[in-house]
Structures are given as structure tokens and as C-alpha cells.
Design a protein around this motif. Sequence first.
Motif, PDB file in Angstrom:
ATOM      1  N   GLU A  10     -50.220  19.033   8.081  1.00 58.62           N
ATOM      2  CA  GLU A  10     -50.326  17.586   8.211  1.00 58.62           C
ATOM      3  C   GLU A  10     -51.321  17.250   9.317  1.00 58.62           C
ATOM      4  OE1 GLU A  10     -46.677  14.649   8.371  1.00 58.62           O
ATOM      5  OE2 GLU A  10     -47.159  15.297  10.406  1.00 58.62           O
ATOM      6  N   ASN A  13     -49.789  11.683  10.170  1.00 57.92           N
ATOM      7  CA  ASN A  13     -48.660  11.099   9.431  1.00 57.92           C
ATOM      8  C   ASN A  13     -48.830   9.588   9.299  1.00 57.92           C
ATOM      9  OD1 ASN A  13     -48.181  10.412  12.096  1.00 57.92           O
ATOM     10  ND2 ASN A  13     -46.015  10.966  12.076  1.00 57.92           N
ATOM     11  N   CYS A  22     -42.229   6.230  -1.551  1.00 60.19           N
ATOM     12  CA  CYS A  22     -42.391   7.148  -0.421  1.00 60.19           C
ATOM     13  C   CYS A  22     -41.427   6.777   0.695  1.00 60.19           C
ATOM     14  CB  CYS A  22     -43.828   7.092   0.078  1.00 60.19           C
ATOM     15  SG  CYS A  22     -44.135   8.139   1.519  1.00 60.19           S
ATOM     16  N   THR A  25     -41.980   7.865   7.383  1.00 56.95           N
ATOM     17  CA  THR A  25     -41.443   8.699   8.456  1.00 56.95           C
ATOM     18  C   THR A  25     -41.214   7.863   9.707  1.00 56.95           C
ATOM     19  OG1 THR A  25     -41.843  10.660   9.844  1.00 56.95           O
ATOM     20  CG2 THR A  25     -43.777   9.374   9.184  1.00 56.95           C
ATOM     21  N   MET A  56     -47.087  14.253   5.192  1.00 56.49           N
ATOM     22  CA  MET A  56     -47.053  12.795   5.170  1.00 56.49           C
ATOM     23  C   MET A  56     -48.431  12.282   5.582  1.00 56.49           C
ATOM     24  SD  MET A  56     -44.081  12.096   4.070  1.00 56.49           S
ATOM     25  CE  MET A  56     -43.925  10.337   4.334  1.00 56.49           C
ATOM     26  N   TRP A 196     -36.669  11.988  -2.996  1.00 58.99           N
ATOM     27  CA  TRP A 196     -36.990  12.776  -1.811  1.00 58.99           C
ATOM     28  C   TRP A 196     -35.698  13.243  -1.144  1.00 58.99           C
ATOM     29  CZ3 TRP A 196     -41.797  13.482   0.973  1.00 58.99           C
ATOM     30  CH2 TRP A 196     -42.919  13.032   0.267  1.00 58.99           C
ATOM     31  N   CYS A 229     -43.124  20.874   1.910  1.00 64.57           N
ATOM     32  CA  CYS A 229     -43.854  19.631   2.143  1.00 64.57           C
ATOM     33  C   CYS A 229     -42.985  18.397   1.984  1.00 64.57           C
ATOM     34  CB  CYS A 229     -45.058  19.546   1.202  1.00 64.57           C
ATOM     35  SG  CYS A 229     -44.618  19.424  -0.544  1.00 64.57           S
ATOM     36  N   HIS A 232     -40.055  15.430   5.309  1.00 63.13           N
ATOM     37  CA  HIS A 232     -40.953  14.448   5.910  1.00 63.13           C
ATOM     38  C   HIS A 232     -40.548  14.037   7.318  1.00 63.13           C
ATOM     39  CE1 HIS A 232     -38.021  11.184   4.870  1.00 63.13           C
ATOM     40  NE2 HIS A 232     -37.742  12.039   3.903  1.00 63.13           N
TER      41      HIS A 232
END
Length: 283
Positions: A10, A13, A22, A25, A56, A196, A229, A232
Motif C-alpha cells: 500500500e 490509504n 468499500c 479505513t 486501500m 469485506w 489485501c 483494510h
Amino acid sequence: MRQLKKAYLEITNVCNLRCSFCPGTRRPAGFLAPEDFQCLAAKLRPHTEYLYLHLMGEPLLHPRLGEILDRAGGLGFRVMVTTNGTLLEKQAGLLMASPAVEKVSVSLHSFEGNEGGDLEGYLDGCLRFAKGASAAGKRCALRLWNLDGALPGANRHNDVILSALERAFPRPWKEGRRGTTLAPNVFLEWGEWFEWPDLSAPEEDSPSFCYGLRDQVGVLWDGTVVPCCLDHEGDVPVGNLYRQSLDEILCGPRAKAIYDGFSQKTAHEELCRRCGFAKRFRT
């Protein structure tokens, strides 16, 4: 030394969209400095040659992306970039010129995850980039990971998107098990919605398997190593690549328990038992 198929790193983010699908985060926002990228990537390189600039965030937002790509190329990585596509035209020259960039994946379903916007203009930019990538010998995957069931076109913008694809890349197309070849180096990848992993989601009690720590690892911009991945928030930290080697991390007690658990079709971590994506690997 354990070999991996790929590593996710990453580089930021921070994202310029707020997609409804999504989770985002709550971690502190940041951009990985090129010098720190060099440190982390150099520790990953003995384990894999495939580096995905993804976890992210939107990697094309990084103000020093060119330096990062140069450093990745210097380490001998084959780089994969995942983007929402909104900045492709702005960064096209940089991506095309980098010998390290092998593939760019564009999440076309990002558009419908946000209210409003110019769908036609968005698609024109993405498809111009895809044509340029095809001509430059770089792979471009156009993703529609928004299917509700097995049939394409099930979501509200998919018919418009498919029509645009047909105009840009006239049929016949070559159908495959996991996607469609539209033109040389240009692919359409289908996928269904998935949940997720979330610690507040219900646990699954069926047998579970995941390729995390087996084929792949994820590294957050602060150096935290996570199994895959989809972690998050860094809920399952197995080490920190600034302070440890990847071998030390993979041989650590938490990482080993996760690996051994999945070998027995058992999710050792609570987050893994609450992962909707892992349903794809359950038998």
C-alpha cells in the motif's frame, strides 16, 4: 525462504472516491515516501517478483508515483497497479513509460459506488487508456466486480458499460472462465459482490480456506504486514517489515497459526471467520 506468488504494498490509504461498497479505513492517512518504499520493497523482493500497488487507497494519487515505479523497476519487480480509473488520463504517460508496470486493473464498478458524475466521460477516459495500453504491450484489466448473480449486466450501469466496451472493442470477444479478452492485452474481468471482512459480521462455521500467507502477503503503508489485501484496518498484524525480515514474520507464531489453520480448512483468526470473500474458497 518461502516464495510467494505476489505481495501487496500500500503506497497510500488515501482515496479520491467514497465508494459505497468499500469499507474505507480509520487508520491515519499517509503516503509512503519513496525511500521507505525502497526499504519495504527490497525486503519483499527475495520472496516474489510480482508487486501489487494495492490494498486501500488510490495509488495514482501518490505525488511521487514516478519515483516509486522507478525504484520498483530497479529492484526487478513486475508491477501491477489497481485503480478506480478517475486519474488514468492524468497519469497515463507515467504508467505507459514505466518499464516496471506490467498490468493496470481498472475497477469500472467504482463509478456506480458514487453518486452522480459523468459516466460517459469516465468510460471514455478509461477506454482510451486501455487502447493505449494495448498498443504499448501492457495488460489492462477492466473490472466489473458488481454482479448480482452469474449474469453480466445485472447491475444498473453494466448495460451502458458493456455497450461502450463493444464500441471501443468490437466483437467477437474471446470468452474465458474468469473473464473475456476484448483485444490484445485488454480484458474484461467479471466478479460478484462480496462482503469485506469485518469483526462485526457474523461468523461462518463452514470449512474455510484462504491463500493469505501462503501465496500472498499485504503490507500497509506503515510497514504492518497483514495476511491478505482485504485486511483494510490491519486487524490481523503478523509483524512489521521495518523492524523484521519477511521470513521472521512468516515464521512467527501468529502467522504460523493462520497458515496451519487454513491447511486444516480452519480459520484461526476471528476476522477470517467473518470474511465474505473467503466463501469463494470454501468447500
